[in-house]
Structure formats: C-alpha cells, structure tokens
Design an enzyme around this catalytic site. Structure first.
Site, PDB file in Angstrom:
ATOM      1  N   THR A   1       0.932  -1.037  -0.233  1.00  0.00           N
ATOM      2  CA  THR A   1       0.008  -0.294  -0.134  1.00  0.00           C
ATOM      3  C   THR A   1       0.466   1.087  -0.091  1.00  0.00           C
ATOM      4  O   THR A   1       1.397   1.306  -0.931  1.00  0.00           O
ATOM      5  CB  THR A   1      -1.279   0.020   1.000  1.00  0.00           C
ATOM      6  OG1 THR A   1      -0.449  -0.164   2.315  1.00  0.00           O
ATOM      7  CG2 THR A   1      -2.016  -0.988   1.171  1.00  0.00           C
TER       8      THR A   1
ATOM      9  N   LYS B   1       3.319  -7.251   4.359  1.00  0.00           N
ATOM     10  CA  LYS B   1       2.969  -6.202   4.078  1.00  0.00           C
ATOM     11  C   LYS B   1       2.919  -4.639   5.290  1.00  0.00           C
ATOM     12  O   LYS B   1       2.376  -5.940   6.064  1.00  0.00           O
ATOM     13  CB  LYS B   1       2.174  -5.317   2.872  1.00  0.00           C
ATOM     14  CG  LYS B   1       0.842  -5.515   3.184  1.00  0.00           C
ATOM     15  CD  LYS B   1      -0.177  -4.951   3.156  1.00  0.00           C
ATOM     16  CE  LYS B   1      -0.005  -3.193   4.199  1.00  0.00           C
ATOM     17  NZ  LYS B   1      -0.706  -2.830   5.062  1.00  0.00           N
TER      18      LYS B   1
ATOM     19  N   THR C   1      -2.556  -2.340   8.396  1.00  0.00           N
ATOM     20  CA  THR C   1      -2.519  -3.992   8.156  1.00  0.00           C
ATOM     21  C   THR C   1      -1.905  -4.441   7.920  1.00  0.00           C
ATOM     22  O   THR C   1      -0.157  -4.312   6.996  1.00  0.00           O
ATOM     23  CB  THR C   1      -3.538  -4.305   7.815  1.00  0.00           C
ATOM     24  OG1 THR C   1      -4.735  -3.564   8.055  1.00  0.00           O
ATOM     25  CG2 THR C   1      -3.956  -5.646   7.964  1.00  0.00           C
TER      26      THR C   1
ATOM     27  N   GLU D   1       8.789   5.922   5.254  1.00  0.00           N
ATOM     28  CA  GLU D   1       9.783   7.293   4.192  1.00  0.00           C
ATOM     29  C   GLU D   1       9.397   7.576   6.213  1.00  0.00           C
ATOM     30  O   GLU D   1      10.155   8.276   6.863  1.00  0.00           O
ATOM     31  CB  GLU D   1       8.205   7.812   3.534  1.00  0.00           C
ATOM     32  CG  GLU D   1       8.809   7.453   2.653  1.00  0.00           C
ATOM     33  CD  GLU D   1       6.914   8.190   1.392  1.00  0.00           C
ATOM     34  OE1 GLU D   1       6.661   9.518   1.858  1.00  0.00           O
ATOM     35  OE2 GLU D   1       6.389   7.329   0.663  1.00  0.00           O
TER      36      GLU D   1
ATOM     37  N   ASN E   1       0.235  11.852   9.402  1.00  0.00           N
ATOM     38  CA  ASN E   1      -0.765  10.642  10.023  1.00  0.00           C
ATOM     39  C   ASN E   1      -1.701  11.863   9.812  1.00  0.00           C
ATOM     40  O   ASN E   1      -3.211  11.584  10.222  1.00  0.00           O
ATOM     41  CB  ASN E   1       0.074   9.848  11.050  1.00  0.00           C
ATOM     42  CG  ASN E   1       0.322   9.168  10.870  1.00  0.00           C
ATOM     43  OD1 ASN E   1      -0.530   7.983  10.189  1.00  0.00           O
ATOM     44  ND2 ASN E   1       1.478   8.452  11.306  1.00  0.00           N
TER      45      ASN E   1
ATOM     46  N   SER F   1      -7.318  14.035   4.747  1.00  0.00           N
ATOM     47  CA  SER F   1      -6.871  15.327   4.297  1.00  0.00           C
ATOM     48  C   SER F   1      -6.536  15.500   2.634  1.00  0.00           C
ATOM     49  O   SER F   1      -6.485  14.731   2.050  1.00  0.00           O
ATOM     50  CB  SER F   1      -6.652  16.858   4.685  1.00  0.00           C
ATOM     51  OG  SER F   1      -5.797  16.375   5.157  1.00  0.00           O
TER      52      SER F   1
END
Lengths: 396, 396
Positions: free
Chosen positions: B137, B159, B170, B249, B391, B396
């Site tokens: 993801t 993942k 997840t 990241e 986060n 947004s």
C-alpha cells in the site's frame, strides 16, 4: 491562607529559580502523593520520609535540575535544607525539597545556598502568583486555582509542561488551605482527588521521576464538611490538570475522553487512556480529522490486549456530541464529517489563546459501552509537529 | 514452493490491487495467526473460521479498503470468494480473504468480481515478487524473505507501513513452504515464531483490526527437522519484521531494545515495549540525542505502573555498546556523548537507503537487570516530523 513564598534566581548561566513555601508555623496536618516511577529523584525519596514527621513548615523548590540519578542527591538536598533551617531558626526535617529539571546533573549547592538568605527575607504573603511563576520552567503561564469551602479556601499552584522539554516536565503541585482538616483525613482526600485529576491526564504517557503533590492545612479558619472539602479540592486539582494539559506550546488540541458503562472503572480508564495515548488518534486530532477508524481500532486494541471482550454492536462512540460509531458500523456522512472537522478546527489552541468561561476548548470523545462501570474521563493532547520539534531539539 | 500469484488493478479511482495466492492443490497443512484487536475486520472473522476447514487452496487479497466495521463485510467477502471459486472450479471455503486499507468503507464487490477472471488467468509461479508488490500500500519497497531448510524452502511476503497511512497499516504476512510440516505442528511453529518476531515490533503501538499471518505447506520436498524448521521460519519472520519497521518514509531510525535478566520474560518485554513506545525516547532518537534520562524514566515508569520493584543500582543501560547508566547514576562524559550522538547520526535511514550485509542500521539499547529472565528484544522506530505529517494529513 497563611503562607509565604518567594523566589530568587541563582547562577545566571543556569537561570535557576529557587522558591520557598513557608507556613507561619509548623502544621501536623499535611500530606503528599509522589510519582510511582521506580527511579525517583532525591526530593521524592526525602519527601516520602517527611510524611512521618510530626509537623512541617514548608517546601524549598528549585527549577532547572531535578536532582535525579546522581550519587550525592540526598546529601545535596539535605545540605540545602539544613542551611535554610539555620536561616529560619527551624528544623531541616520540617521542609520538603522539590526539584524539576534535567536528570543526572548535581545541584549547584554552593550557589543555591548563597541565594537562601535573600529568599528567606523575600517571602510575601500577599499572593501566590510569585510562587506560581517561580516554579515555572517551560510553562507558558502560571497555574493557580482556588475554591472556597466552609469559612476558608483552598489554593493550589502547579507546574508541568510535558509537551516541551519533557525532562523538565515534572509535575509539581502545592495545595494550601486554611480549613482545618486532620492529617489522616487530608491525606485520604489528597490521594482520592489526585487519582481522579492529575492521574487522569496524559501528555507523554510517562510519569516523571520527580512528580509530587503536597498539601498543607493551617486550620486557621476552622473545619468544613468533609464531602464539601473533597469536592472543592477536586475542583482545584481538576482546574490545575486542565491548565497543565492546555499549557504547552506543542499542544494544538486538548482531548477529553469520557467512557461510560465500561465493565468497571479500571476498564473504563484503560480504554480512555488507550485512546488518549494512541499516536494515530493524536495525529488525527492534530490534523482536524474526525477519524473514527483510529478511535475504534485503539479501543479494540486495548480490549484485545487486556483479554476483555465487548459487544461492539452495543458500543456507541460520539465526537462533539455526534454519533460516529454505533451498531458495529461507522455513522458518518459527508455533512457530519464536515461538521466534525469544523468542530475540531474551532478547538485549536492557538499560541496565547486561553479558554474563557463558557468556551470549552476540549475535543470530547464519548464512549458508551454496555457494562455497569462508573463514568470516567481522561485528558490528553494531540500530537503535533511542535511536539516533535521541541522534544527532538531539547539538549542540542 | 508450488503456488501462483497474480494481481490486477480494479477501479482506477480506487487504485486497488487484488492479488491471489493459489496453491496447485488443496493442502490440509496450513495455519493462521490473527490480530487480537476486539473489532476485527470481516477477513479476520472469516479467516478464524477457515482454520477449521480440512484443507485450503489459497488467499484472495485486496488493498485500499480493509472491509472493517461495515454491515455487509462478511457477505461482501463471501460473494467474492464464491465468484473466485466458480472461476477456478474450487470451493469458496478453500480461500482466505485478506484486506488492508480504509476502515468503514464497503468493498466495491462488482468491480472486484469483474477483475477476478483476469486475475485467475494471470497467476504465475515464477516469483513471489509480483505478489509482494501487489499487496503493497504505502510500503516503500516489496518485502520478501526466504530460508532453506531440509530439502526445501520457506518464503514469506509481507506488507505493513505503520508510520504512514496507518489505517492502511494492516500487517499482512503470507508464508509458503514446500517442506512437509503437519497441520498442528505448523500452527505451533507459526504461533511461536510470530510471537517472537511480528509481535515484537512496535511502530504505532497499536495492532490493527486486520492483521494476519497465514502459512501453507505443500509438503512436496518432504519433512525437515522440526527445530531447524522453526529456526528457519523465525529467521524469515524476523527478516520481514525488520523490513516492516525500517520501511516507512516517516522512519528516521530503527530502535532495537534488548532486555536481559529481567525478572521474567513478560517483564523484559514490558520494559522493552515501554522504552520503544515512549514518545520522549522516540523524539530523542529522532534528534540524535543519547538521552539517558528519558530511557531511565521510561523504564522506571513501566516498573512503577506494573507494581514491580528493581534494584536500580544493579541495572546497566548501554547504547551502541557504551554504558550510559550504572550503579544508579549516569555514566556519561562529553566524549561519550559525542560518540553516541555520532552513532545515532550514522544510523539515520535516509529515504531510499537500505541496510546492506554487515551494516546494521539499528540503534541498540541494551538493558541488563539483576533477575533471571531470558533475553528479549523489541524493534521500534523514532518519532519524526514526517510521522506527524503523514498521519495528520492522511484523509485531508
């Protein structure tokens, strides 16, 4: 309230403040609650012993160095109290030491001792504000709260700025009352009220090595109804708890999580703390994002780790009064999301902005389970860039 | 290892990937470990039931939507598996569903069903890399690890990118082996190894509503020594755990906390997790600050809350092999602080930088107590600006 306080800067380089709480006479009616951290500082170690003293007279408080984890911590604090007692014609054992600041450094005993005569001479009984200012470290404003009860008052001052310079984020709280409250009763009230106020806020989820709350009763205004006294003391402590949480520069929002009808009080507190401490919930609050998934996940994570089951279909989660989760599903639509995002934006604590009466700056998250536990609430904060900045840059 | 995998994008807007693990034939030798979160998604609810199946054939995996907390979650997943089984001439109950992504949204069943024929036709047994890429993801790179044992191999893909887009964080992990391991033995190995690898990393301190690790044995290469198999499985899982932690990241550092000689294993893990999850320790690591005070305070806070006592004078804390706390005092001097700060700076994970053999990018914090518990280790991360940014900005 009969006390005096004063402050005196010592070595300029350290910018240390030394403050004094000095009762007019010794009182046997006093108590203290200390950090549960297993590596407490010298002031906590000494303070616990002071609880056995027949009577005490005050507190000597310093900022900048917390006197924790050094080989000479107790001796250094003892030397300062002995010097103070000499000046005042009192017993060294009649004073509590209290320190906040960097861990691992020794107190500059000689410089501090040199400041004590001036400090003793400067005590002033007109206002607690000097004391509240004197114990500030990175606090943005002094914290003073009071309440009337019986024919007297309770006043409290506190410091604590967990979001910035956390090694200095020791929570110090001093409560003074002229209501007559016998020693053991005062200690019971103090423990009960601290458990429900200062122990129900969470900024960094840590308790420092030096946290303490001390209470002193002069008794000059006679007794009060015990229930009313407890209620007044709790209101003072809750006010200080809110001031501490909303204080620091790194705080964008104060988050108040209320849990009702959990299985029991401990479970309710566990759920509330899990939500308040979840980095994912905290960053969502910073981003004005009414993120139901993170709230629900944090609750489910806590319950799973605690080995507790719950009927998710009977749990209701509200934010700002609006239901966002119920019957096991999200209760969100575009209009509600927009309203909640606006609600979060309205509650941003801009630097220097202070709540005024009737305007509550907390984000309310209400969780209603299907058990029979009492309602509980925990205060926390969001997680902001400034939090990281202030904490990552502290010592460099 | 006899399996096939494939992926197929569905609705462009969603950028959802659907991937398939398809064994050549059903196997009775399989197992699964699932999240303890009390509000699990439909894939976890269904997956737990699948453990009772006599045999299974594979896994259908999708990204972007986690199928959690919707009224139709199980029915939606069931409809997709039925369609897949029709296409393959198999039983719907022979497939596990696995999903990762946003909580609270419904799966786009029609669009996903339309992609299944192409997916079934595209399966390829040449490499797991397509699968590892298909389930990514916000992962920065695909995660594949393998080990040889007996005459066969264990390969694993995973993942998980907890630092960014945590609602998608997840942890999904799929393990395939051609070593013959009987069903119950495989399940024991899986539970034992997951507990010591994936369950000992902490990025957000949460476990998601959808975490799962599944293992399948085709048995084609015959049996292996059980102890060697367990060791190989643990090495695959530890490799994947490290990949997950260092991936995102927002991670500037991977922090490895090792605790030796705690009272018992549980206490050792509690201490290690308390250090790894402390926001104050995490921000200090981000700032390349060897902050002993925060480390010691976090340990003391955990022990106090757990009601455990410890002889602080017999505790030794090391960072990067250098003693920084011992005999109840800080063991720091200017030279050591400088070396440790350099040590922390060397271990910064720059974007795109990958560890190479012999170059370990973890910060090691070693805590030696005076008990008799076994050594344990937990992996965590620092707390960076990027963590907050990613986060707070997510949705947004």
């Amino acid at each position: 309230v009969s006390f005096r306080s004063g402050e005196r800067a010592t070595a300029d380089e350290l910018k240390m403040n030394v403050s004094l709480i000095l009762l007019d006479r010794e009182t046997s009616d006093f108590g203290g609650v200390f950090t549960r951290n297993r590596f407490p500082g010298a002031p906590v170690i000494i303070g616990r012993k002071r609880l056995d003293e027949p009577a005490v007279r005050g507190v000597l408080i310093n900022t900048k160095i917390s006197n924790v984890c050094t080989a000479t911590g107790e001796a250094d604090a003892g030397a300062l109290l002995t010097r103070l007692a000499d000046i005042l014609g009192a017993r060294p054992e009649a004073f509590f030491p209290a320190s906040t600041g960097i861990i691992g450094w020794r107190l500059p005993v000689a410089e501090m001792a040199a400041a004590l005569p001036g400090l003793a001479a400067s005590v002033d009984s007109s206002s607690l504000l000097a004391l509240a200012k004197g114990i500030m470290t990175t606090d943005a404003f002094p914290k003073v709260r009071s309440a009337t009860v019986g024919r007297g008052r309770i006043v409290g001052v506190a410091k604590g700025a967990g979001m910035i310079e956390p090694n200095m984020a020791t929570l110090l709280c001093f409560l003074l009352t002229d209501v007559a409250v016998p020693r053991e009763e005062l200690r019971e009230h103090l423990a009960w009220c601290v458990e429900r106020s200062l122990n129900r806020l969470s900024v960094d989820s840590d308790q420092s090595t030096s946290d303490m709350a001390l209470a002193f009763s002069s008794g000059m205004k006679g007794p009060a109804d015990p229930g009313e006294f407890r209620e007044a003391l709790l209101s003072v402590l809750n006010g200080l708890a809110f001031d501490i949480v909303r204080n620091a520069e790194g705080v964008g929002h104060v988050v108040r999580v209320r849990v009702e009808k959990a299985r029991d009080e401990q479970t309710g507190l566990g759920i509330a703390r899990a939500v308040v401490n979840s980095p994912l919930v905290k960053t969502a609050m910073f981003g004005n994002d009414p993120n139901v998934g993170r709230l629900v996940s944090a609750i489910g994570d806590y319950l799973g780790n605690a080995g507790l089951s719950v009927d998710g279909n009977r749990m209701v989660v509200k934010m700002g009064g609006e239901e966002i989760f119920g019957s096991g599903c999200f209760r969100l639509d575009a209009g509600k999301e927009e309203r909640l995002s606006a609600y979060l934006r309205q509650r941003v604590i801009e630097p220097g902005r202070k709540p005024w009466p009737g305007h509550d700056l907390t984000i309310d998250v209400d969780i209603v389970m299907d058990g029979s536990g009492p309602g509980v609430q925990v205060l926390g904060t969001d997680l902001s860039y400034d939090y990281v900045k202030e904490n990552a840059d502290y010592r460099s």
